[in-house]
Motif scaffolding. Structure first.
Motif, mmCIF file in Angstrom:
data_model
loop_
_atom_site.group_PDB
_atom_site.id
_atom_site.type_symbol
_atom_site.label_atom_id
_atom_site.label_comp_id
_atom_site.label_asym_id
_atom_site.label_seq_id
_atom_site.Cartn_x
_atom_site.Cartn_y
_atom_site.Cartn_z
ATOM 1 N N CYS A 135 0.825 -1.209 0.000
ATOM 2 C CA CYS A 135 0.000 0.000 0.000
ATOM 3 C C CYS A 135 0.855 1.253 0.000
ATOM 4 C CB CYS A 135 -0.941 -0.016 1.201
ATOM 5 S SG CYS A 135 -2.228 -1.275 1.128
ATOM 6 N N VAL B 171 -5.480 4.064 1.483
ATOM 7 C CA VAL B 171 -6.129 2.775 1.264
ATOM 8 C C VAL B 171 -6.955 2.491 2.511
ATOM 9 C CG1 VAL B 171 -5.830 0.295 0.981
ATOM 10 C CG2 VAL B 171 -4.359 1.867 -0.266
ATOM 11 N N THR C 205 -15.967 4.617 -9.624
ATOM 12 C CA THR C 205 -15.024 5.692 -9.356
ATOM 13 C C THR C 205 -15.739 7.031 -9.269
ATOM 14 O OG1 THR C 205 -13.284 4.478 -10.514
ATOM 15 C CG2 THR C 205 -12.932 6.830 -10.160
ATOM 16 N N THR D 127 -11.800 5.181 -5.852
ATOM 17 C CA THR D 127 -12.313 4.051 -6.632
ATOM 18 C C THR D 127 -12.356 2.818 -5.741
ATOM 19 O OG1 THR D 127 -12.067 2.843 -8.727
ATOM 20 C CG2 THR D 127 -10.057 3.281 -7.495
ATOM 21 N N ILE E 298 -11.981 -0.917 -4.298
ATOM 22 C CA ILE E 298 -11.055 -2.056 -4.406
ATOM 23 C C ILE E 298 -11.899 -3.313 -4.298
ATOM 24 C CG2 ILE E 298 -9.060 -3.232 -3.415
ATOM 25 C CD1 ILE E 298 -8.242 -0.532 -2.187
ATOM 26 N N LEU F 187 -9.554 3.002 -2.641
ATOM 27 C CA LEU F 187 -8.282 3.646 -2.946
ATOM 28 C C LEU F 187 -8.594 5.085 -3.315
ATOM 29 C CD1 LEU F 187 -5.215 3.672 -3.573
ATOM 30 C CD2 LEU F 187 -5.802 2.921 -5.893
ATOM 31 N N SER F 188 -8.091 6.052 -2.565
ATOM 32 C CA SER F 188 -8.453 7.451 -2.809
ATOM 33 C C SER F 188 -7.227 8.349 -2.730
ATOM 34 C CB SER F 188 -9.515 7.911 -1.806
ATOM 35 O OG SER F 188 -9.073 7.715 -0.473
ATOM 36 N N GLU G 97 -7.963 3.219 -11.510
ATOM 37 C CA GLU G 97 -8.811 2.026 -11.472
ATOM 38 C C GLU G 97 -7.969 0.768 -11.674
ATOM 39 O OE1 GLU G 97 -11.794 2.803 -14.404
ATOM 40 O OE2 GLU G 97 -13.094 3.886 -12.996
ATOM 41 N N ALA H 258 -6.291 0.043 -8.462
ATOM 42 C CA ALA H 258 -7.226 -0.585 -7.525
ATOM 43 C C ALA H 258 -7.445 -2.051 -7.871
ATOM 44 C CB ALA H 258 -8.561 0.164 -7.525
#
Length: 842
Positions: free
Chosen positions: A169, A187, A229, A248, A250, A260-261, A290, A293
Motif C-alpha cells: 500500500c 487505502v 469511481t 475508486t 477495491i 483507494l483514494s 482504477e 485498484a
C-alpha cells in the motif's frame, strides 16, 4: 467574453508595424472581428511583448527601422518560448525574393500591401486554426506520454514482490500521489459502514493507522454507494468546493474490500517547488487509478487466498494427524485420548475430556480419556483442576441436562464464553473451573455417519462428546470462540465419528470378505441380507451367517458403493434379468475387487453370488501395462501405420510412394571434431542436436527415417500421403539451419577455435519404395534413385546451405526464395541443375 471563449473561437494577435496609421487600421479591424489584439511599433517591443504574453499569431511588418521584420522573426524563432508562434508577414514588397526570404526566416504566410480585409481575415483564420490543431496534438502527445509513464509505473507495481500489505500500500500510494500531483493517498477498509485507514501517504502530519471513522463522515461514502469511481475538482463538488478528490473501489472476490483514494484540500499541502494539482482528473488518470485498484484487489485476494490455504493446510494436517492416530488406536477410549490431545495441542485448548453414553443410552458418563496442559498453572490452580477432573468422573448427565445433555440430544456444538457466570444447572462445575482459572468451554458431539436406506436417511447416533476448556490467561492461540477454531474442532469430531463407525464396518467387512470366493446370499430390495446359503466355499470365504443376516448393504459397505449395489438390485427386480457388476472396496490392508451376479428370485428378493476377482484384476492390469509398454516401444521404432501392418502380417512390408520429398542433413567437419571429443561428449552432442530435429519433424508432420553417424534423414509424404510434403520439408530445413545457428555450446566453440557449428542439407522430390525387411531389429527404410539424389544434394552441398533439385524447386518456387547454383556433376546422374533455398517469401 471569457478567455476560454476567446481562445475557443478567436485568438490573441500581436500586430507589429512602425506606421501608426497602418497599426491603428489593423488593430481596429481585427478587434471588430472579436480578436484580442495587442500592438507593437517596433521589433524590440514586439519581441518583449511576445515573451511576456504568448500570442496565438503575429502580424509582422517587414520594413521597420533599427530591426526589420526578418530579424524580428529570426529572434522569435531562435527563442524556445516563442519559436512555435506562427508569423504572417505584411509588406508592400511584392517581389518573389522578399517572399522567399520571409518563408526562409520562419514565416508561415505573406500578405502584400495594400491588402483586402477578407484576405487578411481568411489567412488569419487559417493560421489560427492550424495553430489550434497543433496545440491539440501537442496536448494529446503530452497526455499520452504521461499515460505511458503511468503505465510503466503501474507495471513496476504489478511486477514488484511485496512482503506484506503495508509495504504494498505504501508503494502504491506514494506512486499514485506522484502520478496525480496530489499530496494525500489512502487505502481504506470498509466493513459494516465503518471506514478504517489501512495505509496513509501524505505530506501533511501523518495519521496513525489503523483509525476507524463513520463512513458517512468520509469522501468514500459516495464511492461505496455508487460502486464506481468518483472524481471531482474544485467547483465540481458543491459540498467541498476546495477539495480535489478521486476514489475508486477495491474489489476483492466480487465485493468491495475498501477504497483507494487520492485528494488535496486547500491550502495545497505539497512542499515548495513541487507541483500542486488544480485541475480535474483526465480519463487516462482515472483509468490508471482504477487499474491500480484492480491490482491491489488481486494482490489482496491472492494474499487472503494464501492465508486461507495456510489455514486449510494446518487444518488438513491436524485432521490427518488425528485420523492416523485414532485409526491406529487399539480401542475406542485410546482413540478419544488421541483426539483430545491433538486438538488441544493444535488449537490452544488447555483442557479436554470425553463423555460417552452408557450402555443403555440413558445417561452420559465421563470417559477415562482426558488431556490437560498444566504448564501455565501454579500449584494451587493445578490442584483445583485435578479436583475438577475428579468431580467430572463422579458426574452423570441425563438427556437435555446442562450443556452436555443438551449437546447430546441435539447433536450440535455449543460454546460458553464464560463458564464462571453460568448457572449451576447449565455448568455445575463452575466453582472449580473458576478456582483453576478456566473460563471458556466448547462441547462438540462425535456423531456416527447417518444410515441411508432406500426410503429414508436416518441420522447417526452421538457416540461421544468432547469438552474443551481454556485458561483465562492463555494467549497462545486466538480466542476459541473464533469460528475457525470451532469448525476445526467440529471437523475433527466428525472425522472421529466416521472412523469409529468405519472400525465397526471394517470388522464386519473383514469377516465377510475373508470367505468371499463364491458366496450365495438372499437379499431383499433394500439390500438387506435375509439368508446366507450353506455353500461349500473355500476357506477364505468362511463366514458366520449371523454376522451378515439382517444387515443392509449400507451397514456393510461405504455409502457410494452401497448405493450402486442397491441400484443394481433394483434394476434386476425391475427387468427380471440377471445383472453382473464389478466393484472394489478399500480395506485397511489392501484393495479388493469383487464380482457380483444378481438374479431375480421373487418379486422383492434376489440371489446374490459374489466372487473375489482381485487376482484376475491384477493380472489384467499387469497385462495391460505390458501391452502399453510394448506398443509404445514399437511406435518409437516404426510409424503407427507400419506397426499395425507388422502386427497383422508376417514377412517383408514394402510399398511404392510416387510423390515424396526427402531431406538429408550432415554436420560439417564432424570427423575432426569427433576426434577431439570423448565418446560420452560426442553422444551427448548428437543427442541434443538430433532431439531438436526430432521435435521439428513432429511439429511439421514429417517422418524421421534414421540417423547414421552425424547424418539425419527425414521424409514427407509417407507412410500417410501429405499434399504439402515439399513445403513441410523446406520449412523444416530452414528451421534446422536456424536451430544449428542458435546451438553453439562453449565447448564446441573452444574445439573449433570460435568457428560456429554448421550443417549441410540436401533435398529431393520423387518416388521411393518404403518398407521393413528382415526378421530381427526392424527398421523402416527407403530405397530408390530419389533417395540417392537427395543424399548427393547434401554431400555435394556447402556448409550452412540447403541444396535442392529441379524437381523440388518447381514445387516451391512460388512460395520460397532461391539462388540458382547452376549445373553440377552428380555421381550416377551426370549434370544436374540445383538451387540454394534461401528462405520463405513474405
Amino acid at each position: 467574453m471569457t478567455r476560454d471563449a476567446i481562445e475557443q473561437h478567436k485568438g490573441n494577435i500581436l500586430v507589429v508595424d512602425d506606421i501608426p496609421a497602418n497599426l491603428h487600421l489593423l488593430v481596429t479591424m481585427l478587434r471588430q472581428q472579436g480578436y484580442e489584439v495587442r500592438a507593437a511599433v517596433n521589433g524590440h517591443l514586439a519581441i518583449s511583448g511576445a515573451k511576456t504574453i504568448l500570442p496565438d499569431l503575429i502580424l509582422l511588418d517587414i520594413m521597420m527601422p533599427e530591426m526589420d521584420g526578418y530579424e524580428v522573426c529570426q529572434q522569435l524563432k531562435a527563442n524556445e518560448k516563442t519559436q512555435e508562434i506562427p508569423v504572417i508577414f505584411l509588406s508592400a514588397l511584392d517581389d518573389t525574393v522578399d517572399k522567399v526570404k520571409a518563408f526562409e526566416v520562419g514565416g508561415v504566410d505573406y500578405i502584400s500591401k495594400p491588402f483586402q480585409k477578407e484576405e487578411v481575415f481568411a489567412r488569419i483564420e487559417n493560421q489560427l486554426h492550424l495553430r489550434s490543431l497543433q496545440k491539440r496534438v501537442t496536448e494529446k502527445n503530452q497526455q499520452l506520454q504521461k499515460f505511458n509513464a503511468n503505465l510503466k509505473q503501474l507495471h513496476r507495481l504489478n511486477t514488484t514482490s511485496y512482503q506484506n500489505l503495508e509495504e504494498l500500500c505504501n508503494d502504491y500510494l506514494q506512486t499514485g500521489c506522484q502520478m496525480l500531483e496530489v499530496p494525500t493517498g489512502i487505502v481504506s477498509r470498509i466493513e459494516n459502514q465503518c471506514y478504517t485507514l489501512q495505509a496513509f501517504q501524505s505530506e501533511i502530519p501523518e495519521l496513525p493507522t489503523p483509525q476507524k471513522f463513520d463512513l458517512e463522515d468520509t469522501h468514500c461514502a459516495l464511492v461505496l454507494q455508487s460502486k464506481k469511481t468518483i472524481a471531482y475538482a474544485g467547483a465540481d463538488n458543491e459540498l467541498k468546493p476546495q477539495t480535489i478528490y478521486i476514489g475508486t473501489p477495491i474489489w476483492v472476490n466480487e465485493s468491495i474490500y475498501g477504497i483507494l483514494s487520492f485528494f488535496r484540500t486547500d491550502p495545497c499541502a505539497s512542499p515548495p517547488g513541487e507541483r500542486c494539482r488544480d485541475r480535474a482528473f483526465a480519463s487516462q488518470e482515472i483509468d490508471i487509478i482504477e487499474l491500480m485498484a484492480q491490482s491491489l484487489g488481486k494482490w489482496i485476494a491472492t494474499h487472503q487466498a494464501e492465508i486461507e490455504r495456510q489455514r486449510a493446510e494446518e487444518e488438513t494436517q491436524l485432521l490427518l494427524t488425528v485420523t492416523q492416530a485414532i485409526s491406529q488406536a487399539p480401542d475406542f477410549i485410546s482413540a478419544l485420548e488421541d483426539a483430545l490431545a491433538h486438538v488441544c495441542e493444535a488449537s490452544g485448548w488447555s483442557y479436554g475430556e470425553a463423555w460417552i453414553p452408557s450402555a443403555d443410552r440413558s445417561m452420559l458418563e465421563c470417559s477415562p480419556a482426558w488431556y490437560w496442559n498444566c504448564s501455565d498453572l501454579d500449584d494451587a490452580r493445578a490442584a483445583a483442576l485435578k479436583e475438577f477432573r475428579d468431580r467430572s468422573l463422579q458426574l452423570t448427565f441425563t438427556p437435555n441436562e446442562g450443556l452436555l445433555g443438551r449437546v447430546w440430544m441435539n447433536g450440535e456444538p455449543a460454546y460458553l464464553a464464560n463458564i464462571t457466570t453460568e448457572s449451576y444447572s447449565e455448568f455445575n462445575r463452575n466453582d472449580l473451573a473458576q478456582a483453576s482459572g478456566m473460563k471458556s468451554a466448547l462441547a462438540i458431539p462425535i456423531v456416527a455417519p447417518p444410515v441411508a436406506s432406500a426410503r429414508k436417511r436416518v441420522p447417526g447416533k452421538v457416540l461421544a462428546i468432547l469438552m474443551f476448556l481454556l485458561l483465562e490467561s492463555s494467549q497462545t492461540r486466538p480466542h476459541p470462540q473464533e469460528e475457525r477454531l470451532a469448525e476445526l474442532a467440529s471437523a475433527v469430531a466428525t472425522q472421529l465419528g466416521t472412523i469409529m463407525q468405519q472400525k465397526q464396518v471394517e470388522a464386519e467387512q473383514r469377516a465377510i470378505f475373508s470367505a468371499m470366493t463364491d458366496l450365495v446370499i438372499v437379499k431383499d430390495r433394500s439390500g438387506r441380507c435375509l439368508k446366507v446359503a450353506p455353500t461349500k466355499t473355500p476357506q477364505n470365504w468362511a463366514i458366520s451367517a449371523l454376522e451378515i443376516t439382517g444387515k443392509t448393504l449400507h451397514e456393510l459397505f461405504p455409502a457410494d458403493i452401497a448405493d450402486r449395489l442397491v441400484a443394481s438390485i433394483e434394476q434386476t427386480l425391475e427387468t427380471r434379468e440377471t445383472t453382473n457388476l464389478e466393484y472394489n472396496v478399500r480395506m485397511s490392508d489392501r484393495e479388493m475387487w469383487l464380482e457380483a451376479t444378481i438374479s431375480p428370485l421373487s418379486e422383492n428378493t434376489v440371489i446374490w453370488v459374489g466372487r473375489d476377482i482381485s487376482d484376475r484384476k491384477r493380472s489384467e492390469l499387469a497385462l495391460r501395462i505390458a501391452n502399453q509398454k510394448s506398443e509404445s516401444l514399437l511406435l518409437n521404432i516404426l510409424p503407427r501405420k507400419i506397426a499395425e501392418q507388422l502386427k497383422q502380417t508376417r514377412g517383408a512390408i514394402a510399398e511404392q510412394f510416387d510423390d515424396v520429398t526427402i531431406l538429408f542433413a550432415d554436420i560439417v567437419d564432424f570427423t575432426p571434431l569427433s576426434a577431439q571429443m570423448s565418446p560420452i561428449e560426442l553422444v551427448n552432442l548428437l543427442n541434443q542436436i538430433f532431439s531438436t530435429f526430432d521435435k521439428l519433424a513432429e511439429h511439421y508432420g514429417l517422418e524421421k527415417i534414421k540417423t547414421i553417424g552425424d547424418a539425419y534423414m527425414v521424409v514427407g509424404g509417407l507412410p500417410d500421403p501429405m499434399p504439402n510434403h515439399a513445403s513441410a520439408i523446406a520449412d523444416m530445413a530452414l528451421a534446422m539451419r536456424l536451430a544449428i545457428i542458435k546451438f553453439q555450446p562453449e565447448r564446441i566453440k573452444e574445439l573449433r577455435n570460435g568457428q560456429p557449428l554448421q550443417i549441410r542439407i540436401g533435398i529431393n522430390t520423387g518416388s521411393v519404395v518404403a518398407g521393413v525387411i528382415g526378421m530381427r531389429k526392424f527398421i523402416y527404410d527407403l530405397w530408390g534413385d530419389t533417395v540417392n539424389v537427395a543424399s548427393r544434394m547434401e554431400s555435394q552441398g556447402e556448409a550452412g546451405r540447403i541444396q535442392i533439385t529441379q524437381e523440388t524447386y518447381e514445387r516451391l518456387n512460388d512460395s520460397y526464395s532461391f539462388e540458382k547454383r547452376g549445373l553440377i556433376s552428380v555421381k550416377g546422374r551426370g549434370e544436374m541443375t540445383t538451387y540454394w533455398l534461401a528462405g520463405k517469401k513474405d
